[in-house]
Design a protein around this motif. Structure first.
Motif, PDB file in Angstrom:
ATOM      1  N   ALA A 162       0.773  -1.147  -0.074  1.00  0.00           N
ATOM      2  CA  ALA A 162       0.031  -0.068  -0.184  1.00  0.00           C
ATOM      3  C   ALA A 162       0.917   1.175   0.048  1.00  0.00           C
ATOM      4  N   LYS A 163       1.894   1.198   0.921  1.00  0.00           N
ATOM      5  CA  LYS A 163       2.803   2.472   0.832  1.00  0.00           C
ATOM      6  C   LYS A 163       3.505   2.444  -0.688  1.00  0.00           C
ATOM      7  N   LEU A 164       4.003   1.489  -0.993  1.00  0.00           N
ATOM      8  CA  LEU A 164       4.799   1.521  -2.507  1.00  0.00           C
ATOM      9  C   LEU A 164       3.496   1.959  -3.427  1.00  0.00           C
ATOM     10  N   ALA A 165       2.433   1.560  -3.364  1.00  0.00           N
ATOM     11  CA  ALA A 165       1.296   1.946  -4.208  1.00  0.00           C
ATOM     12  C   ALA A 165       0.992   3.436  -4.304  1.00  0.00           C
ATOM     13  N   ALA A 166       1.123   3.995  -2.908  1.00  0.00           N
ATOM     14  CA  ALA A 166       0.731   5.491  -2.469  1.00  0.00           C
ATOM     15  C   ALA A 166       1.841   6.293  -3.254  1.00  0.00           C
ATOM     16  N   PHE A 167       2.922   5.731  -3.282  1.00  0.00           N
ATOM     17  CA  PHE A 167       3.990   6.566  -3.782  1.00  0.00           C
ATOM     18  C   PHE A 167       3.956   7.167  -5.268  1.00  0.00           C
ATOM     19  N   TYR A 168       2.998   6.292  -5.881  1.00  0.00           N
ATOM     20  CA  TYR A 168       2.861   6.855  -7.351  1.00  0.00           C
ATOM     21  C   TYR A 168       1.484   6.681  -7.736  1.00  0.00           C
ATOM     22  N   ASN A 169       0.504   6.824  -6.579  1.00  0.00           N
ATOM     23  CA  ASN A 169      -0.804   6.778  -6.650  1.00  0.00           C
ATOM     24  C   ASN A 169      -1.446   5.565  -7.562  1.00  0.00           C
ATOM     25  N   LEU A 170      -0.958   4.333  -7.301  1.00  0.00           N
ATOM     26  CA  LEU A 170      -1.256   3.237  -8.024  1.00  0.00           C
ATOM     27  C   LEU A 170      -2.153   2.442  -7.190  1.00  0.00           C
ATOM     28  N   PRO A 171      -3.130   1.722  -7.979  1.00  0.00           N
ATOM     29  CA  PRO A 171      -4.091   0.956  -7.232  1.00  0.00           C
ATOM     30  C   PRO A 171      -3.197  -0.202  -6.319  1.00  0.00           C
ATOM     31  N   ALA A 172      -3.273  -0.247  -4.873  1.00  0.00           N
ATOM     32  CA  ALA A 172      -2.697  -1.122  -4.145  1.00  0.00           C
ATOM     33  C   ALA A 172      -2.763  -2.458  -4.390  1.00  0.00           C
ATOM     34  N   ALA A 173      -4.067  -2.858  -4.451  1.00  0.00           N
ATOM     35  CA  ALA A 173      -4.269  -4.317  -4.819  1.00  0.00           C
ATOM     36  C   ALA A 173      -3.667  -4.758  -6.072  1.00  0.00           C
ATOM     37  N   TYR A 174      -3.769  -4.048  -7.110  1.00  0.00           N
ATOM     38  CA  TYR A 174      -3.158  -4.453  -8.490  1.00  0.00           C
ATOM     39  C   TYR A 174      -1.485  -4.470  -8.214  1.00  0.00           C
ATOM     40  N   LEU A 175      -0.803  -3.568  -7.721  1.00  0.00           N
ATOM     41  CA  LEU A 175       0.339  -3.384  -7.507  1.00  0.00           C
ATOM     42  C   LEU A 175       0.920  -4.714  -6.630  1.00  0.00           C
ATOM     43  N   ASN A 176      -0.014  -5.057  -5.756  1.00  0.00           N
ATOM     44  CA  ASN A 176       0.706  -6.018  -4.630  1.00  0.00           C
ATOM     45  C   ASN A 176       0.593  -7.298  -5.479  1.00  0.00           C
ATOM     46  N   LYS A 177      -0.359  -7.614  -6.527  1.00  0.00           N
ATOM     47  CA  LYS A 177      -0.216  -8.990  -7.358  1.00  0.00           C
ATOM     48  C   LYS A 177       1.188  -8.804  -8.154  1.00  0.00           C
ATOM     49  N   GLN A 178       1.529  -7.870  -8.536  1.00  0.00           N
ATOM     50  CA  GLN A 178       2.839  -7.638  -9.115  1.00  0.00           C
ATOM     51  C   GLN A 178       4.011  -7.985  -8.352  1.00  0.00           C
ATOM     52  N   LEU A 179       3.914  -7.329  -7.125  1.00  0.00           N
ATOM     53  CA  LEU A 179       4.859  -7.616  -5.978  1.00  0.00           C
ATOM     54  C   LEU A 179       4.855  -9.141  -5.533  1.00  0.00           C
ATOM     55  N   GLN A 180       3.708  -9.703  -5.603  1.00  0.00           N
ATOM     56  CA  GLN A 180       3.672 -11.324  -5.224  1.00  0.00           C
ATOM     57  C   GLN A 180       4.421 -12.077  -6.389  1.00  0.00           C
ATOM     58  N   ALA A 181       4.341 -11.588  -7.602  1.00  0.00           N
ATOM     59  CA  ALA A 181       4.850 -12.321  -8.647  1.00  0.00           C
ATOM     60  C   ALA A 181       6.378 -12.151  -8.490  1.00  0.00           C
ATOM     61  N   LEU A 182       6.753 -11.053  -7.991  1.00  0.00           N
ATOM     62  CA  LEU A 182       8.304 -10.737  -7.924  1.00  0.00           C
ATOM     63  C   LEU A 182       8.781 -11.669  -6.764  1.00  0.00           C
ATOM     64  N   THR A 183       8.061 -11.985  -6.010  1.00  0.00           N
ATOM     65  CA  THR A 183       8.399 -12.671  -4.697  1.00  0.00           C
ATOM     66  C   THR A 183       8.379 -14.096  -5.389  1.00  0.00           C
ATOM     67  N   ARG A 184       7.501 -14.765  -5.995  1.00  0.00           N
ATOM     68  CA  ARG A 184       7.576 -15.830  -6.663  1.00  0.00           C
ATOM     69  C   ARG A 184       8.647 -16.234  -7.273  1.00  0.00           C
ATOM     70  N   ALA A 185       9.303 -15.170  -7.923  1.00  0.00           N
ATOM     71  CA  ALA A 185      10.221 -15.385  -8.844  1.00  0.00           C
ATOM     72  C   ALA A 185      11.592 -15.031  -7.874  1.00  0.00           C
ATOM     73  N   GLY A 186      11.474 -14.873  -6.728  1.00  0.00           N
ATOM     74  CA  GLY A 186      12.921 -14.793  -5.853  1.00  0.00           C
ATOM     75  C   GLY A 186      13.492 -13.361  -5.991  1.00  0.00           C
TER      76      GLY A 186
END
Length: 160
Positions: free
Chosen positions: A28-52
């Motif tokens: 949510a804080k990373l999303a707020a920095f650029y005024n992005l939708p937090a839920a959608y950014l969270n999906k991208q961050l989860q994909a980066l987590t799965r990729a290590g």
């Protein structure tokens, strides 16, 4: 080829995390920095987590951090984590059904359009694989030297 906008968001988030190495940052804080939708950014961050690429810490003080050194994260790593490993161009071998087509020919290998597109994609992937998050961070720091400190201050709650 249209790239998922999540690639841009993920790249920016990884660069920002380089300047916040001692803390897990909530989506949510990373999303707020650029005024992005937090839920959608969270999906991208989860994909980066799965990729290590990122690590994720659950809980109220949780969030995301880089899981590897920035020098070990290529731009291609992030593109593949978000958009997947599939090639952008897929030869469907339409020459097979055209005049003079041959059912036994592998047109993915003999079609000059397919060869041109594959060469372009290989070059594109080679360039992305050669560029790291550390390279981007270094360029930002040279070009916009106030950015790291401004970013840290914003995340600490001292918006500039």
């Amino acid at each position: 080829m249209k790239m998922n906008e999540g690639v841009e968001w993920a790249l920016h988030s990884c660069v920002n995390l380089c300047w916040l190495p001692e803390q897990a940052v909530p989506a949510a804080k990373l999303a707020a920095f650029y005024n992005l939708p937090a839920a959608y950014l969270n999906k991208q961050l989860q994909a980066l987590t799965r990729a290590g690429i990122l690590s994720s810490t659950p809980g109220p003080k949780g969030g995301f951090q880089l899981a590897r050194f920035p020098e070990q994260i290529s731009v291609l790593d992030i593109v593949v984590a978000i958009d997947g490993p599939d090639e952008a161009f897929r030869c469907s071998e339409i020459l097979r059904d055209g005049p003079g087509g041959n059912a036994t020919t592998d047109y993915r290998k003999t079609c000059l359009i397919s060869q041109t597109m594959r060469t372009a994609e290989l070059n594109w992937r080679r360039e992305l694989a050669a560029a790291t998050i550390a390279d981007i961070v270094a360029k930002v720091e040279r070009t916009f030297p106030a950015t790291p400190e401004n970013t840290r201050r914003w995340f600490e709650g001292l918006r500039t």
